[in-house]
Scaffold this active site. Structure first.
Site, PDB file in Angstrom:
ATOM      1  N   GLU A 115      11.980  -9.224  78.472  1.00 42.97           N
ATOM      2  CA  GLU A 115      13.095  -8.286  78.596  1.00 42.97           C
ATOM      3  C   GLU A 115      13.519  -7.742  77.230  1.00 42.97           C
ATOM      4  OE1 GLU A 115      15.183 -10.088  82.633  1.00 42.97           O
ATOM      5  OE2 GLU A 115      15.738 -10.890  80.676  1.00 42.97           O
ATOM      6  N   GLU A 135      10.452 -16.595  85.586  1.00 37.12           N
ATOM      7  CA  GLU A 135      11.692 -17.111  86.173  1.00 37.12           C
ATOM      8  C   GLU A 135      11.484 -17.611  87.596  1.00 37.12           C
ATOM      9  OE1 GLU A 135      13.137 -14.028  83.127  1.00 37.12           O
ATOM     10  OE2 GLU A 135      11.455 -14.264  84.520  1.00 37.12           O
TER      11      GLU A 135
END
Length: 261
Positions: A115, A135
């Protein structure tokens, strides 16, 4: 000028109007703690306060990782999921930066590390880099713009593959998917990122910052509104002293000297 913020785990160096921000926790794959997140936010915001910085390079210390994202062992420090939701987010700070940003991705860019790279305007990768959204293997999904920015960069099917499997993508596949602009040898990564940064830093800073705003509008506005907005931004740039200097320099056949005016 406000002094540059300092941190042992988020380094900030400035030379030739290029700031290099280095996540400096290589023994932990540059995983980001809450304290590092706050230091990164301060570093990025400081770069926007000074004309001594006209481009930012973000990278990670060591050869193994750009960043493995948030340090999972630190997440239980948040008392509630709501506190976690409202934490200081370093990706938000990078996206909010007025100054153009370049990610120099060396090694793993995982979770929040991916990110972070996605939050930068331009991404350059080492041949040894790999990218992942792991994740889901821990029971959640990314929350720092993962799906939104991946979908814009690599399309819905490739985004689904990354976010639903958690599998890593190597540098060559990332290049083929347009996740990165270039893949270079590890020794060439920072020099190449700084070469691009130097080119941007040599351009009219108001125009470079406006181009960044315009790019975001191109994704968020309907086509007719985006085109009208672009025309308005062009007009604003055309009215600056730097634009007049650019025209003079062109006529006089010399390099322009831009002053952010």
């Amino acid at each position: 000028m406000i002094p540059a913020p300092t941190s042992d785990e988020v380094l900030l160096e400035v030379a030739d109007r290029i700031a290099t921000i280095t996540l400096n926790r290589p023994a932990k794959l540059n995983a980001v703690t809450p304290e590092m997140s706050e230091a990164l936010v301060r570093a990025v915001q400081w770069c926007d306060t000074t004309d001594d910085v006209r481009a930012i390079v973000v990278t990670g210390a060591g050869e193994r990782a750009f960043s493995a994202g948030s340090d999972v062992r630190e997440l239980d420090r948040y008392a509630t999921p709501w506190d976690f939701r409202n934490r200081t987010d370093y990706c938000d700070a990078i996206r909010a930066a007025r100054t153009p940003t370049i990610a120099a991705v060396n090694g793993y860019a995982l979770g929040g590390g991916l990110e972070t790279a996605l939050s930068c305007d331009i991404r350059i990768a080492s041949r040894t880099a790999s990218f992942g959204a792991p994740e889901i293997t821990l029971g959640w999904i990314g929350g720092g713009g993962m799906t939104t920015f991946l979908a814009h960069a690599i399309g819905p099917s490739n985004t689904a593959y990354m976010t639903m499997t958690g599998d890593r993508v190597d540098a060559q596949r990332a290049l083929a998917w347009h996740l990165v602009t270039e893949v270079v040898e590890p020794a060439d990564l920072l020099p190449r990122a700084r070469e691009i940064a130097a080119t941007i830093a040599s351009r009219a800073p108001i125009a470079a910052e406006t181009a960044k705003v315009n790019l975001r509008a191109a994704f968020s506005l309907p086509e007719d509104q985006a085109m009208a907005y672009e025309r308005d931004l062009q007009t604003i740039c055309f009215a600056t002293e730097d634009a007049a200097e650019g025209r003079r320099a062109f006529a006089e056949k010399r390099p322009p000297v831009f002053r952010r005016r």
